[in-house]
Design a protein around this motif. Structure first.
Motif, mmCIF file in Angstrom:
data_model
loop_
_atom_site.group_PDB
_atom_site.id
_atom_site.type_symbol
_atom_site.label_atom_id
_atom_site.label_comp_id
_atom_site.label_asym_id
_atom_site.label_seq_id
_atom_site.Cartn_x
_atom_site.Cartn_y
_atom_site.Cartn_z
ATOM 1 N N SER A 90 29.936 50.202 28.649
ATOM 2 C CA SER A 90 28.805 50.946 29.183
ATOM 3 C C SER A 90 29.112 51.431 30.595
ATOM 4 O O SER A 90 29.920 50.829 31.327
ATOM 5 N N LEU A 91 28.457 52.509 30.985
ATOM 6 C CA LEU A 91 28.634 53.046 32.338
ATOM 7 C C LEU A 91 28.214 52.027 33.381
ATOM 8 O O LEU A 91 28.824 51.922 34.450
ATOM 9 N N GLN A 92 27.179 51.255 33.086
ATOM 10 C CA GLN A 92 26.722 50.220 34.019
ATOM 11 C C GLN A 92 27.804 49.164 34.238
ATOM 12 O O GLN A 92 28.009 48.694 35.367
ATOM 13 N N MET A 93 28.523 48.813 33.190
ATOM 14 C CA MET A 93 29.606 47.837 33.304
ATOM 15 C C MET A 93 30.749 48.411 34.143
ATOM 16 O O MET A 93 31.313 47.720 35.005
ATOM 17 N N ILE A 94 31.094 49.675 33.912
ATOM 18 C CA ILE A 94 32.173 50.323 34.669
ATOM 19 C C ILE A 94 31.829 50.376 36.150
ATOM 20 O O ILE A 94 32.667 50.100 37.021
ATOM 21 N N THR A 95 30.567 50.711 36.456
ATOM 22 C CA THR A 95 30.119 50.777 37.853
ATOM 23 C C THR A 95 30.216 49.410 38.517
ATOM 24 O O THR A 95 30.660 49.285 39.668
ATOM 25 N N ALA A 96 29.811 48.373 37.796
ATOM 26 C CA ALA A 96 29.850 47.017 38.360
ATOM 27 C C ALA A 96 31.284 46.583 38.649
ATOM 28 O O ALA A 96 31.560 45.947 39.672
ATOM 29 N N VAL A 97 32.220 46.922 37.761
ATOM 30 C CA VAL A 97 33.628 46.590 37.992
ATOM 31 C C VAL A 97 34.141 47.338 39.223
ATOM 32 O O VAL A 97 34.854 46.769 40.061
ATOM 33 N N SER A 98 33.763 48.615 39.360
ATOM 34 C CA SER A 98 34.189 49.422 40.516
ATOM 35 C C SER A 98 33.720 48.801 41.816
ATOM 36 O O SER A 98 34.459 48.758 42.813
ATOM 37 N N GLU A 99 32.502 48.315 41.832
ATOM 38 C CA GLU A 99 31.958 47.691 43.045
ATOM 39 C C GLU A 99 32.750 46.446 43.418
ATOM 40 O O GLU A 99 32.995 46.183 44.600
ATOM 41 N N ARG A 100 33.169 45.671 42.433
ATOM 42 C CA ARG A 100 33.961 44.465 42.729
ATOM 43 C C ARG A 100 35.332 44.826 43.282
ATOM 44 O O ARG A 100 35.848 44.149 44.168
ATOM 45 N N LEU A 101 35.917 45.893 42.768
ATOM 46 C CA LEU A 101 37.218 46.316 43.283
ATOM 47 C C LEU A 101 37.123 46.711 44.744
ATOM 48 O O LEU A 101 38.009 46.383 45.546
ATOM 49 N N VAL A 102 36.058 47.392 45.099
ATOM 50 C CA VAL A 102 35.861 47.804 46.494
ATOM 51 C C VAL A 102 35.720 46.575 47.391
ATOM 52 O O VAL A 102 36.240 46.547 48.515
ATOM 53 N N ARG A 103 35.046 45.558 46.896
ATOM 54 C CA ARG A 103 34.788 44.357 47.709
ATOM 55 C C ARG A 103 35.940 43.350 47.644
ATOM 56 O O ARG A 103 35.875 42.296 48.274
ATOM 57 N N GLY A 104 36.968 43.641 46.842
ATOM 58 C CA GLY A 104 38.090 42.710 46.733
ATOM 59 C C GLY A 104 37.774 41.482 45.906
ATOM 60 O O GLY A 104 38.398 40.430 46.087
ATOM 61 N N GLU A 105 36.821 41.604 44.984
ATOM 62 C CA GLU A 105 36.440 40.496 44.111
ATOM 63 C C GLU A 105 36.965 40.748 42.693
ATOM 64 O O GLU A 105 37.326 41.868 42.341
ATOM 65 N N GLN A 106 37.003 39.694 41.908
ATOM 66 C CA GLN A 106 37.553 39.790 40.559
ATOM 67 C C GLN A 106 36.448 39.956 39.517
ATOM 68 O O GLN A 106 35.333 39.453 39.685
ATOM 69 N N SER A 107 36.800 40.649 38.425
ATOM 70 C CA SER A 107 35.904 40.812 37.284
ATOM 71 C C SER A 107 36.567 40.218 36.050
ATOM 72 O O SER A 107 37.781 40.316 35.868
ATOM 73 N N LEU A 108 35.764 39.602 35.204
ATOM 74 C CA LEU A 108 36.257 39.045 33.948
ATOM 75 C C LEU A 108 35.480 39.695 32.806
ATOM 76 O O LEU A 108 34.248 39.609 32.759
ATOM 77 N N GLU A 122 42.342 46.956 27.232
ATOM 78 C CA GLU A 122 43.306 46.876 28.332
ATOM 79 C C GLU A 122 43.801 48.272 28.695
ATOM 80 O O GLU A 122 43.873 48.627 29.888
ATOM 81 N N GLN A 123 44.140 49.067 27.707
ATOM 82 C CA GLN A 123 44.601 50.437 27.948
ATOM 83 C C GLN A 123 43.519 51.273 28.610
ATOM 84 O O GLN A 123 43.791 52.025 29.569
ATOM 85 N N VAL A 124 42.283 51.152 28.144
ATOM 86 C CA VAL A 124 41.162 51.898 28.716
ATOM 87 C C VAL A 124 40.960 51.536 30.186
ATOM 88 O O VAL A 124 40.767 52.405 31.044
ATOM 89 N N LEU A 125 41.014 50.244 30.490
ATOM 90 C CA LEU A 125 40.794 49.791 31.864
ATOM 91 C C LEU A 125 41.916 50.254 32.790
ATOM 92 O O LEU A 125 41.673 50.630 33.944
ATOM 93 N N GLU A 126 43.152 50.228 32.304
ATOM 94 C CA GLU A 126 44.275 50.675 33.136
ATOM 95 C C GLU A 126 44.180 52.167 33.428
ATOM 96 O O GLU A 126 44.529 52.609 34.535
ATOM 97 N N GLU A 127 43.695 52.929 32.457
ATOM 98 C CA GLU A 127 43.512 54.369 32.686
ATOM 99 C C GLU A 127 42.322 54.632 33.599
ATOM 100 O O GLU A 127 42.366 55.531 34.443
ATOM 101 N N ARG A 128 41.271 53.861 33.439
ATOM 102 C CA ARG A 128 40.042 54.071 34.229
ATOM 103 C C ARG A 128 40.213 53.595 35.662
ATOM 104 O O ARG A 128 39.664 54.166 36.591
ATOM 105 N N PHE A 129 40.996 52.500 35.854
ATOM 106 C CA PHE A 129 41.209 51.936 37.199
ATOM 107 C C PHE A 129 42.718 51.847 37.462
ATOM 108 O O PHE A 129 43.311 50.756 37.423
ATOM 109 N N PRO A 130 43.378 52.978 37.720
ATOM 110 C CA PRO A 130 44.847 53.007 37.841
ATOM 111 C C PRO A 130 45.394 52.190 39.009
ATOM 112 O O PRO A 130 46.560 51.784 38.979
#
Length: 747
Positions: free
Chosen positions: A419-437, A510-518
């Motif tokens: 979902s777009l909401q999930m993608i946004t939440a992962v992006s926010e963690r990357l900005v803050r230097g936190e991990q997502s599972l 895994e492939q989707v995430l690597e393409e979405r968050f290079p």
């Protein structure tokens, strides 16, 4: 079953003339023991010792189960015991009685049950004391002119000279140089080095970590357990994820070890063992060993011997470690006691948790059953007063339970299953230097391969299941029977090309995430990527160190792991298992979701959990979102009581399978008829035989018959008589049949 002492006996079996008679259990799938003649030349016969016996044109290793017997077999037909392998029993009285009980309770052949408790090398007849480890030291002969033209030999000899009397073993040599084995043989032939056998010592941590101050709830739990002292009592430790159950275990273990006793600590998965082993080894200054199926035969034999000799004070292991030959047991701990992995699903179908409870009673010691989501059986026992209920309702260290939000996939914008909401939440963690599972309990690239021309999915030729696409290796695999084949772009049904994949697996995600968050580091952890214990440890260490930004995994990651920097957990395809045909389906799914959600926010940063579902209005997700296990379990227990399902009645599942369709069902119809004729007015429900939920698996057609009743003793007698009948019935030879007492699933 009558309890028996199997301590060393100065006497032997009663002699009849110059020969006496003993009863022996051998590892065969028959619920029977066999009489043999015992010659006085063998010495004294002792219960629980291994012997070699002739059996059906073979020689087998067996275990003496009775001595001083009067045999009904004609003396001329009784064969003699060939050899005695042990001078005294290799089982403690407590373990012996527990194994004999388990054989009776689980309807297991006595030989198979007794041998399940032994390492393979002991089952093969090897000595109880393992061979020592070979070490090599150099003979200092001054000039070694013969090595001038053998640089590898000279290098090895110099290396061993420098190590002096300490020498080196294979592990040290492997780490120091390549190709040393040929050089070693030459040096041994030239007598320039010598070898010797040394016993293998367990390294002990001399500087244990300091104790962690327990909070009030943890102290209450420790005090309650300590009050029973060294006497049998089960404790159900219900602690929310991150509440510090492990520290409670450790504090109680300290008290037991101070009394010079041993501790058995069981976990459900091999993947949890190294991490817990490291924590235990650093926390206690005593010998600790691991026992699990990933060990080599020699490693398992060595660990068994160290426990048997009382050298090892703590045993950490998975299901089979419950058979460890403890000699001074003072405490048993079952972590994640609810987990289905504690139930053996083939061979001897025992439940390690329930076996451990019986074993604790035999030893007269306390046992702790810990979980964030206790099994309904354990909760029921606590409500009936059979277990003492202890609760840890808040997380240790001041962290709070994560916020849980349910995402309605019927309305949410979706990108490749996320979902777009999930993608946004992962992006926010990357900005803050936190991990997502991100949790997706489905391996491979796609679970279904679909033909657009004939509308057929690619199925396994041996199972009633679709083949899973593993795109990275261009393979199709069956996750049920293990079949692997090359991925063919042409449909096997109609021959047309242009196959499509349906659904998402971890490889595709895994492939989707690597393409979405290079720019992010994505790590997939499942049975395909973590193929060995060492590889899994390496991957978990990378997550712990913060080298990974997004962790993607299956059920392997849902429990026991402590990832301090994970602040977001996303659950994809949460509906899988919600509408299971198994009456435990909802319970198992709730446990999975609560466990994986518990990986988020285990430190000071507030965690968040996002769960994607197509049925957000289902009350099930309301309980999950509110972390309300109590209300969920109450509802489940009331439904079970109404339906008279376990834990309110005992379940026994007869299974049968055959290469031919209908054979299994026909066999079970005969079993049902036999049972119905014998139950009379007893309150036992015997259902009609039905095909298994997956009828064809690995080329065999499977069927099952369910029996339910409240009188456990009567059911055990009834099923035992039925098994005895089936072993002599010709119809049973046309199928492969089994009995599963207290099944954890009906798949």
């Amino acid at each position: 079953m009558t309890e028996t002492s199997i301590e060393p006996d100065d006497g032997g079996a009663a002699e009849i003339g110059s020969v006496s008679y003993v009863r022996v259990a051998v590892p065969i799938p028959l619920r029977a023991e066999f009489d043999f003649a015992w010659s006085s030349e063998l010495g004294n016969a002792v219960l629980g010792t291994r012997v070699r016996v002739p059996f059906a044109r073979r020689t087998l290793v067996g275990v003496v189960t009775e001595i001083d017997i009067s045999t009904a077999v004609a003396k001329s037909k009784i064969k003699k015991v060939i050899a005695r392998l042990d001078a005294q029993s290799i089982y403690s009285s407590e373990l012996w009685n527990s194994l004999r009980w388990a054989s009776n309770y689980y309807q297991a052949p006595p030989g198979e049950m007794l041998f399940a408790a032994l390492p393979k090398l002991l089952r093969d007849g090897k000595a109880t004391d393992p061979e020592g480890e070979t070490w090599y030291t150099a003979n200092d002969l001054g000039s070694v002119d013969s090595l001038q033209r053998a640089p590898k030999q000279r290098q090895l000899h110099t290396f061993l000279l420098e190590r002096g009397a300490v020498g080196a073993n294979a592990t040290i040599l492997n780490a120091s140089m390549q190709g040393w084995r040929t050089a070693l043989r030459e040096l041994l032939n030239k007598e320039l080095i010598r070898s010797e056998q040394r016993s293998i010592e367990i390294s002990v941590n001399e500087k244990p970590l300091r104790l962690i101050d327990l909070n009030d709830s943890q102290q209450v739990a420790v005090k309650a357990i300590a009050q029973v002292g060294q006497s049998y009592f089960p404790f159900l430790l219900h602690g929310t994820t991150g509440s510090g159950k492990t520290e409670v275990y450790f504090d109680v273990m300290d008290q037991v070890l101070a009394c010079d006793q041993q501790v058995l600590l069981l976990v459900p998965e091999i993947g949890l063992t190294p991490q817990l082993m490291e924590r235990v080894a650093s926390r206690f200054s005593c010998a600790v060993v691991m026992l699990h199926s990933g060990l080599s035969d020699k490693e398992r034999h060595l660990a068994w011997a160290q426990v048997n000799q009382n050298t090892a004070r703590i045993v950490v292991g998975t299901r089979s470690a419950v058979f460890a030959p403890m000699r001074a047991l003072g405490l048993i701990v079952i972590d994640e006691e609810h987990d289905a992995s504690f139930k053996q699903q083939d061979g001897v179908r025992y439940n390690a948790r329930d076996f451990a409870i019986y074993l604790a009673r035999q030893w007269d010691v306390p046992i702790i059953l810990g979980s964030a989501t206790p099994s309904l059986e354990s909760l029921s026992n606590a409500k009936r007063g059979r277990y003492q209920y202890l609760s840890l309702k808040r997380r240790a260290g001041g962290s709070k339970l994560p916020d849980v939000e349910i995402i309605d996939m019927r309305k949410a914008p979706v990108e490749n299953g996320i979902s777009l909401q999930m993608i946004t939440a992962v992006s926010e963690r990357l900005v803050r230097g936190e991990q997502s599972l991100l949790y997706l309990n489905r391996r491979g690239y796609a679970p279904v391969i679909y033909c657009n021309s004939c509308n057929e999915g690619a199925k396994c030729h041996r199972c009633d299941a679709y083949l899973t696409l593993h795109k990275s290796r261009q393979q199709v695999r069956c996750h049920h029977c293990g079949y692997q084949g090359v991925f063919n772009t042409e449909c096997s049904n109609c021959g047309e090309s242009g196959l499509s994949s349906i659904g998402e697996g971890t490889q595709q995600l895994e492939q989707v995430l690597e393409e979405r968050f290079p720019n992010a580091t994505v790590m997939r952890i499942d049975r395909d990527s973590a193929g060995s214990e060492s590889k899994l440890v390496e991957m978990l260490d990378a997550v712990q160190s913060g080298a990974v930004d997004i962790i993607l995994g299956t059920q392997m990651l849902s429990k026991g792991h402590d990832f301090p920097n994970v602040t977001l957990v996303g659950v994809l395809n949460a509906d899988q298992g919600l509408f299971s045909s198994d009456f435990r389906g909802a319970e198992h799914l709730f446990q999975q979701l609560v466990q994986v959600a518990g990986r988020a926010g285990r430190r000071q940063v507030m965690g968040q959990v996002l769960i994607q579902t197509a049925v957000p209005d289902n009350p099930f997700f309301g309980f999950v979102a509110a972390h309300d296990f109590d209300s969920f379990s109450e509802l489940q227990l009331s439904e079970r009581e109404l339906l008279r399902y376990p834990p309110y009645e005992q379940a026994v599942l007869f299974r049968a399978e055959s290469n031919f369709p209908g054979n299994g069902l026909g066999f079970l119809h005969k079993v049902r008829t036999w049972l119905k004729q014998r139950i009379g007015e007893r309150a036992v429900r015997i259902y009609d035989p039905v095909p298994s939920p997956m009828e064809r698996r690995a080329g065999r057609y499977r069927a099952q018959l369910l029996l339910l009743g409240a009188d456990r003793k009567y059911i055990r007698e009834l099923v035992g008589d039925c098994c005895a009948m089936l072993e002599t019935d010709r119809a049973s030879r046309k199928v492969r049949w089994s009995v599963d007492v207290d099944p954890v699933d009906t798949y």
